[in-house]
Design an enzyme around this catalytic site. Structure first.
Site, mmCIF file in Angstrom:
data_model
loop_
_atom_site.group_PDB
_atom_site.id
_atom_site.type_symbol
_atom_site.label_atom_id
_atom_site.label_comp_id
_atom_site.label_asym_id
_atom_site.label_seq_id
_atom_site.Cartn_x
_atom_site.Cartn_y
_atom_site.Cartn_z
ATOM 1 N N ASP A 81 0.931 -1.245 -0.058
ATOM 2 C CA ASP A 81 0.075 0.034 -0.014
ATOM 3 C C ASP A 81 1.273 1.117 -0.079
ATOM 4 O O ASP A 81 2.060 1.220 0.320
ATOM 5 C CB ASP A 81 -0.896 0.067 1.095
ATOM 6 N N ASP A 91 -4.656 -3.050 4.770
ATOM 7 C CA ASP A 91 -5.345 -2.606 6.165
ATOM 8 C C ASP A 91 -6.816 -2.748 6.226
ATOM 9 O O ASP A 91 -7.371 -2.632 7.228
ATOM 10 C CB ASP A 91 -4.817 -1.348 6.399
ATOM 11 N N ASP A 113 -9.177 -6.050 2.163
ATOM 12 C CA ASP A 113 -8.207 -6.441 1.645
ATOM 13 C C ASP A 113 -7.816 -7.823 2.008
ATOM 14 O O ASP A 113 -7.156 -8.593 1.646
ATOM 15 C CB ASP A 113 -6.801 -5.720 2.039
#
EC number: 7.2.2.10
Length: 1074
Positions: A482, A785, A789
């Protein structure tokens, strides 16, 4: 970079199980292999049946107890069934109440300072009794009874918390006690080889005392018994310490931190500190931490599968279905709850209390090492059997001589007691060869290095949830990371804004726009602002983006509480990572309905048909004006700013649904009026560029997968070093999630390896990328997070959840939690993963050297002379050095930068590389040659011809034993650096290693000089000690010279069919290095 990855041994081959290809064929051909994730019970049972089970209690002491695992699953199912039955009964009672049959509840009896007893709360919560809740005055009445404020929570002072814990209990549950030390001691006693040795020791002790008297006769049997007891105690102590260590790590895994409302402010506490009466905000991905009732919620839906076993998502309503069960996950929406039950007063607490003893986990490396141990153990058994037959044959044929040179056994003359004593000694030697030959230290070494690595990784801000992730991380060939909070600091501030049709000062907007922006900011948020009573800085809560926008609102003059009181929320659509926006419908004081949207700038902008100009008038969104805003977005994104747009529209109040329809209302998202576009600065983390370069040098490609604008992602990627300044910035290097999503699997597979940055991606895009990369043979690590996901984290070889920004759902789907959300910590996990594998290989090299040398020396001596230079007690001491002290010294080596200069570790590569074969054969041949020479020519070489023969033989054998042990001690230094010439690099810093070497040497001196009768040794003079030390030291220059000998590229193990379980056949590009 691409070529490096293609030739990397970490890549999967065509028949690799992990790639999902030819799984059955591959698994059948390799018994000692299990997948790194989700191995079936049948697969785990299969390798056990193939393992050598002569000493199963030691062999399997570090592996999963399959029987206990099955019992745990059954217990979990029973409690889930109970919860499911309660829910069904509750629905039945609800139907009865609707038909006019009302369940009565007695009046609340006082409980201390509170108006309701724990029993009443438990009955109401467990039965989901809506009638009881109504009798208590609904949620507000229940809050009054519990002396809490639904909007501000409990006071939270120490006295209040203590009262609540005393009356209603704490949010903990009794943990089943783990195995105590005595249990470990008892388990260690079940080793069959040690039992045989103990029986032999008792027989030898009895015969010795009978023939020689108690003063002299106890030495042989007593020495073996003491040595066996020492091995048992050391084994039990080691196992017990590891058990405690894993228990502490398990406690840390369960210790969830969450926000509660206390005294009007949001504070973060441990899940164990929740008390009855607490008010807890709930957002997507949170775990419901206790039983409770819903105070208010918007589109709140729970996944109750953890309790009921059903995967159905259940919608919750504060009026119709307000009861929340501990342990469930928030699947959608948000809300707040009032805690009514904690700890064992909840179904989840009962469930956890019944299965709280952690049952361990199987790791692929443990299974492969058991395969190695099985093969070597088989050789050891064959050798021991051969030695036993040869020694017994020599003895009964009169070829075994006594101290006077005559035959030990003469048919018809030798007493039966002496025959039994001699046979017991022969049997003891054979059994001791098995003890040394079977490398039981291998499973211990894995456990030690995993426990050590997990403890050290905690200090490096990484919490390991699944043991095998430690191993797998060393094989990672790519990391899909990310952007926000991982590559950046997650410290966001609004620094630019576009409003009124132009670029404006962030703190000064036209009045009309300001009022609408403040209304949208205050209501369309999951964050909050706390104003300290005594003055001081405002306290912001929520996600970093929410905090940044709330902070911007305050700069615009917003008073958070006042702004929220001026309108009421009708319905909310929480931010969705698929749609990249969130909305809320509010009713103003004058009865108007406003629908506010906030989200990704270009997506919200595309839904806007007008904007408010600088005079406060609504103006149409012309193509020119739309281009102006788009250029502004691109300009900000190109300077790494995160762009967020705020828009709204009016809605006819009479068209707003009511009742049940309101909860299903889909907020209108077309014909929006643009209010503002803001640029939020989120700086890159210091040192992240160095971490990315470190990964690239290690053959691990870093890819950025972000929901942000492609241009923002590109700018950050350039700043972080993921993209080089001269890189091709067109597709597929830089790609948008939508483009990737619309491709076929075949098209995705063609380009996935080339992707460096994916912008405006959804969680599903991340999952598609992971699947494609895995099909291409990559070992994929993924950071995530959000709740959405979870599929990608589960699908990846290693799922890395963020500890700060991550939801509980994401964390539970992960293998490792990055506690500080920092990419540098991800790189440290890669280092530790490689260190685990490297440390195991160091220990294998060390242990096999001892195995080979000890076996050959004793076998050759037994066949040629009928006697062995290394006695049972001496071999047990060597076994102790090898199995426990050696494992402790080599399995706890910290990772070095050298590890990150290699390509990724191939998970299916041979455990014993060509370099290791070269090193161990050089040392083993040297030790065998020198010690056998001493065995056959030692008396003359050492100048002992004029000594009494018995004494000379004892001195010779003592020197052989002493030199053998010192060779192992010095060879531990060589094992530290299998492929480096400087074996002393960093050795002083490793205090544990140096401490173990010193302990080994001190104990060896004590055994030789002071425990002669116990260990069958005699004192040595300084010259003889010098000879022993010299023999040991020579292993150092010998190892250095050996490292100049080249090794073939193709692994030797591939050519040895009998060693097939040491690794699958590599392709021609595979290397024989670590």
């Amino acid at each position: 970079m691409t070529s490096l990855l293609k030739s990397s041994p970490g890549r999967r081959r065509g028949g690799d199980v992990e790639s999902g290809k030819s799984e059955h064929a591959d698994s059948d051909s390799d018994t000692f292999y299990i997948p790194s994730k989700n191995a079936s019970i049948e697969r785990l049972q299969q390798w056990r049946k193939a393992a050598l089970v002569l000493n199963a209690s030691r062999r399997f002491r570090y592996t999963l107890d399959l029987k206990k695992e099955q019992e745990t699953r059954e217990m979990r199912q029973k409690i889930r069934s109970h919860a499911h039955a309660l829910l069904a009964a509750n629905r039945f009672m609800d139907m009865g109440r609707e038909s006019g049959v009302e369940k009565t509840t007695g009046p609340a009896t006082p409980a201390g300072d509170f108006g309701i007893t724990p029993e009443q709360l438990v009955i109401m919560s467990k039965d989901h009794n809506s009638g009881a809740l109504e009798q208590y005055g609904g949620t507000q009445g229940l809050a009054n009874l519990l002396k809490t404020n639904p909007e501000k929570g409990i006071s939270g002072d120490d006295d209040d918390l203590l009262k609540r814990k005393t009356i209603y209990g704490s949010n903990t549950y009794p943990r089943k006690k783990g195995k105590g030390f005595l249990r470990f001691l008892w388990d260690a006693c079940h080793d069959l080889t040690l039992i045989i040795l103990m029986v032999a020791a008792v027989a030898s002790l009895a015969l010795g005392i009978k023939t020689e008297g108690i003063k002299e006769g106890w030495y042989d049997g007593g020495s073996i018994a003491f040595a066996v007891i020492l091995v048992i105690v050391v084994t039990a102590v080691s196992d017990y310490k590891q058990s405690l260590q894993f228990q502490n790590l398990n406690d840390e895994k369960r210790n969830i931190h969450l926000e509660v409302l206390r005294g009007g402010r949001r504070v973060e506490i441990s899940i164990y500190d929740i008390v009855v009466g607490d008010v807890i905000p709930l957002n997507i991905g949170n775990q419901v931490p206790a039983d409770g009732v819903l105070i208010s919620g918007h589109s709140l839906a729970l996944d109750e599968s953890s309790m009921t076993g059903e995967s159905k998502i259940v919608n919750k309503d504060a009026n119709k279905d307000p009861f929340l069960m501990s342990g469930c996950k928030v699947a959608d929406g948000n809300g707040s709850m009032l805690v009514t039950g904690v700890g064992v007063n909840t179904e989840w607490g009962l469930l956890m209390a019944s299965i709280s003893e952690d049952n361990g986990e199987e790791t692929p490396l443990q299974v492969r090492l058991n395969g190695v141990a099985t093969f070597i153990g088989s050789i050891g058994l064959a050798v021991a059997a051969a030695v036993l037959v040869i020694l017994l044959t020599r003895y009964f044929t009169g070829h075994t001589k006594d101290n006077n040179g005559g035959p030990q056994f003469v048919k018809g003359k030798t007493k039966v007691g002496h025959v039994i004593d001699d046979v017991v000694k022969v049997l003891t030697v054979a059994v001791t060869i098995v003890v040394v030959a079977v490398p039981e230290g291998l499973p211990l070494a894995v456990t030690l290095t995993l426990a050590y690595s997990m403890r050290k990784m905690m200090a490096d801000k990484a919490l390991v949830r699944r043991l095998s992730a430690c191993e797998t991380m060393g094989s990672a060939t790519t990391i899909c990371s990310d952007k926000t909070g991982t590559l950046t600091l997650n410290q966001m501030t609004v620094v630019e804004s576009y409003a009124g049709g132009k670029k404006t000062d962030t703190e000064q907007l036209p009045a009309t726009i300001t009022s609408l922006v403040v209304e949208g900011i205050s209501q369309n948020t999951t964050g909050s602002i706390f104003v300290p009573e005594g003055g001081g800085d405002l306290e912001y809560s929520g996600s970093p983006t929410e905090k940044a926008i709330l902070g911007w609102g305050v700069k615009l003059g917003m008073n958070f509480e006042t702004a929220r009181s001026q309108s009421s929320i009708l319905h909310a659509f929480p931010f969705n990572s698929e749609k990249k926006r969130g909305g809320v419908a509010v009713k103003t004081a004058d009865g108007e309905v406003h629908v506010h949207w906030k989200g990704a700038s270009e997506i919200v902008l595309a839904s806007c048909r007008s904007y408010i100009d600088e005079d406060g008038n609504v103006a149409p969104m012309t193509d020119d004006k739309a281009s102006f805003f788009k250029n502004g977005i691109n300009d900000m994104a190109g300077r790494t700013l995160r762009c967020v747009a705020l828009a709204f529209r009016t809605y006819e109040a009479e068209k707003v649904p009511t009742g049940e329809e309101l909860s299903k209302w889909v907020l209108p998202e077309d014909d929006l009026i643009l209010l503002a576009i803001v640029g939020i600065k989120d700086p890159c983390r210091p040192g992240v560029k160095d971490s990315v370069v470190l990964c690239q040098n290690a053959g691990v490609k870093v890819r950025m997968v972000t929901g942000d604008n492609v241009q923002t992602a590109r700018a950050i990627a350039l700043e972080c070093g993921i993209l080089s300044s001269d890189a091709d910035l067109s597709e597929p290097t830089l790609i948008e999630g939508k483009s990737f999503r619309e491709m076929t699997d075949a098209e995705r597979d063609k380009i996935s390896d080339k992707i460096s940055v994916m912008g405006r991606s959804s969680p599903n895009d991340k999952l598609l990328l992971v699947q494609s990369l895995r099909r291409q043979g990559h070992v994929v690590a993924v950071t995530g997070d959000g709740t959405n996901d979870a599929p990608a984290l589960h699908e990846a070889d290693i799922g890395l959840a963020m500890g700060i920004a991550g939801t509980e759902v994401a964390k539970e789907s992960s293998d490792i939690i990055i506690l500080d959300d920092n990419f540098a910590s991800v790189v440290k996990v890669v280092r530790w993963g490689r260190s685990v594998y490297a440390n195991i290989q160091k220990f294998i090299q060390f242990q096999l050297t001892v195995n080979v040398a000890a076996l050959v020396i004793n076998v050759v001596a037994a066949i040629s002379s009928g006697d062995v230079p290394l006695t049972a007690v001496q071999l047990l001491w060597v076994n102790l050095i090898m199995d426990t002290l050696g494992a402790l010294a080599l399995a706890t080596e910290p990772p070095t930068d050298h590890l990150m200069g290699r390509p990724p570790v191939g998970r299916k590569e041979p455990l014993i590389t060509n370099i290791m074969w070269r090193n161990l054969l050089i040392q083993a041949i040297y030790q065998v040659s020198v010690l056998l020479t001493l065995n056959f020519r030692g008396i003359s070489i050492l100048g002992l011809e004029h000594e009494v023969h018995e004494h000379a033989t004892r001195v010779k054998n003592t020197i052989i034993f002493n030199a053998f042990v010192l060779c192992q001690a010095f060879n531990e230094f060589n094992a530290r650096k299998p492929d480096e010439k400087n074996i002393f690099k960093g050795v002083i810093k490793n205090r544990l290693f140096m401490g173990i070497i010193v302990i080994t040497l001190v104990l060896q001196v004590i055994i030789v000089e002071f425990l002669g009768k116990f260990a069958s040794t005699t004192k040595l003079n300084w010259k003889q000690w010098l000879i022993c030390v010299g023999i040991g030291v020579i292993s150092w220059p010998l190892a250095l010279v050996g490292k100049f000998i080249p090794v073939p590229a193709a692994p030797i193990s591939n050519k040895l069919k009998v060693l097939k379980f040491w690794g699958k056949k590599k392709n021609s590009s595979g290397e024989g290095s670590l």
